[in-house]
Design a protein around this motif. Sequence first.
Motif, short mmCIF file in Angstrom:
data_model
loop_
_atom_site.label_atom_id
_atom_site.label_comp_id
_atom_site.label_asym_id
_atom_site.label_seq_id
_atom_site.Cartn_x
_atom_site.Cartn_y
_atom_site.Cartn_z
N ASP A 167 17.90 25.43 -76.44
CA ASP A 167 17.07 26.09 -75.44
C ASP A 167 16.77 27.53 -75.82
OD1 ASP A 167 16.95 23.80 -73.90
OD2 ASP A 167 18.62 24.38 -72.59
N CYS A 168 17.72 28.19 -76.52
CA CYS A 168 17.52 29.58 -76.97
C CYS A 168 16.30 29.71 -77.87
CB CYS A 168 18.76 30.09 -77.70
SG CYS A 168 20.12 30.57 -76.62
N PHE A 169 16.00 28.65 -78.61
CA PHE A 169 14.85 28.67 -79.53
C PHE A 169 13.56 28.19 -78.85
CE2 PHE A 169 18.32 28.47 -82.70
CZ PHE A 169 17.96 29.54 -83.49
N GLY A 170 13.63 27.90 -77.56
CA GLY A 170 12.43 27.49 -76.84
C GLY A 170 11.92 26.11 -77.23
N HIS A 189 25.02 8.75 -76.54
CA HIS A 189 26.21 8.11 -75.98
C HIS A 189 26.33 8.31 -74.48
CE1 HIS A 189 30.27 6.45 -76.00
NE2 HIS A 189 30.66 7.49 -75.28
N SER A 190 25.89 9.46 -74.00
CA SER A 190 26.05 9.78 -72.58
C SER A 190 24.73 10.28 -72.01
CB SER A 190 27.12 10.86 -72.41
OG SER A 190 27.00 11.52 -71.17
N LEU A 191 24.26 9.63 -70.95
CA LEU A 191 23.04 10.11 -70.30
C LEU A 191 23.28 11.45 -69.62
CD1 LEU A 191 21.61 6.80 -68.78
CD2 LEU A 191 20.95 7.96 -70.90
N LYS A 192 24.52 11.72 -69.23
CA LYS A 192 24.83 13.02 -68.64
C LYS A 192 24.55 14.15 -69.62
CE LYS A 192 28.55 15.69 -66.42
NZ LYS A 192 27.67 16.15 -65.32
N ALA A 193 24.74 13.87 -70.92
CA ALA A 193 24.49 14.90 -71.93
C ALA A 193 23.05 15.39 -71.88
CB ALA A 193 24.81 14.34 -73.32
N LEU A 194 22.12 14.51 -71.51
CA LEU A 194 20.71 14.89 -71.45
C LEU A 194 20.46 15.95 -70.38
CD1 LEU A 194 19.07 11.33 -71.65
CD2 LEU A 194 19.47 12.93 -73.53
N SER A 195 21.28 15.94 -69.33
CA SER A 195 21.04 16.84 -68.19
C SER A 195 21.25 18.31 -68.55
CB SER A 195 21.96 16.45 -67.03
OG SER A 195 23.33 16.72 -67.35
N TYR A 196 21.90 18.59 -69.66
CA TYR A 196 22.17 19.99 -70.03
C TYR A 196 20.97 20.66 -70.69
CZ TYR A 196 27.05 18.87 -69.06
OH TYR A 196 28.22 18.48 -68.45
N PHE A 197 20.00 19.89 -71.12
CA PHE A 197 18.83 20.44 -71.81
C PHE A 197 17.74 20.83 -70.81
CE2 PHE A 197 20.93 18.00 -75.07
CZ PHE A 197 20.69 18.68 -76.25
N GLN A 198 17.08 21.94 -71.08
CA GLN A 198 15.91 22.31 -70.29
C GLN A 198 14.65 21.68 -70.87
OE1 GLN A 198 15.65 26.58 -69.91
NE2 GLN A 198 17.73 26.77 -69.08
N SER A 199 14.70 21.30 -72.14
CA SER A 199 13.54 20.71 -72.81
C SER A 199 13.37 19.24 -72.45
CB SER A 199 13.69 20.87 -74.32
OG SER A 199 14.94 20.38 -74.75
N LEU A 212 27.01 23.54 -74.51
CA LEU A 212 26.79 24.61 -75.48
C LEU A 212 25.68 24.24 -76.47
CD1 LEU A 212 27.51 27.22 -77.03
CD2 LEU A 212 29.34 25.94 -78.16
N ILE A 213 25.72 23.01 -76.98
CA ILE A 213 24.69 22.56 -77.93
C ILE A 213 23.30 22.66 -77.29
CG2 ILE A 213 23.79 20.54 -79.17
CD1 ILE A 213 26.29 21.68 -80.47
N ALA A 214 23.18 22.21 -76.03
CA ALA A 214 21.89 22.26 -75.33
C ALA A 214 21.39 23.70 -75.21
CB ALA A 214 22.02 21.61 -73.96
N LYS A 215 22.31 24.63 -74.89
CA LYS A 215 21.91 26.03 -74.74
C LYS A 215 21.40 26.61 -76.06
CE LYS A 215 25.08 27.02 -70.93
NZ LYS A 215 26.37 27.65 -70.54
#
Length: 295
Positions: free
Chosen positions: A113-116, A126-136, A107-110
């Motif tokens: 991303d909404c703001f481009g 803490h988690s490298l998986k967390a990075l995968s949610y971002f498009q930036s 949700l945070i990543a989205k």
Amino acid sequence: MVLPGPSSTQLGRSIASCLNVELVNVELRTFSDGESKIRINADLSEKKCIIVQSTFPPVDSNYLQTLMMVSYCKSSGAAEVIPVIPYMGYARQDRSFLDGEVVTMSLIAKLFDCFGIKDLVTIDIHSLKALSYFQSNIVNLTSIPLLARYALNNLELKNAVVVSPDQGGSDRVKLFADIIKSPSLCMRKVRDRNTGQIAIYDDLDLDVAGSDIIILDDMISSGGTIMKAIEILKKNKSGRIIVMCVHALSDESALDKLRKTGIFDLISTNSIPRSCSKIDLSDEISEKLSTILAK
């Protein structure tokens, strides 16, 4: 321009100084019901705006204030907005561990991303998986070499051993140990997913008797895990115990409890402003920002 958010005022000022760019004052007003109001009295049109705001407790408020600043920069015609979030809150909620759980990091990543947002800088997430949610483009800097050099230059270590309180920190302690040329070990921690109760096994894979110990973790939250680790290391007749972390999430009362265990020192970066924040991140962050701005 650098806009230091309310949670990272000093770090933001240091980054502006390192980059030798204009500093923009961000005013915060908090109402009796807990609502925040952000005011930015500056012409941001066609400017490259760097927002510095760590999202430590109160995590929700600091995140919302970050998004308020991002929104204002975008609506004011900023050419580019680069959030710098030294501590990325909610990175531990990177997956659903139990049925019905929300994956909050997604949700945070989205929201960003909404703001481009094209570029975002964080420190030792803490988690490298967390990075995968971002498009930036997420730049995840590591402060471990900084912590290691601090230990070498300031602690007069004797037969040092670098210890992670759990297996998840193995890469972290190996990097640190390689820099200071010392052995490392990972303690074995288990956590009950339902109750949150933590247990650490007493047996160690290395003799630590008489050795200086550096307990290294990415964050200290309640301090409970670190205190269990200290207890076990003392049972194994270790020498001085130094606790080092990237993000000191604990409030000052919890940090004081940790100090009362008899540790030699407690050291963190200034990703979160605390009494133990002895290692400045502004040079490393500014160097990476210079590269991003030059694109």
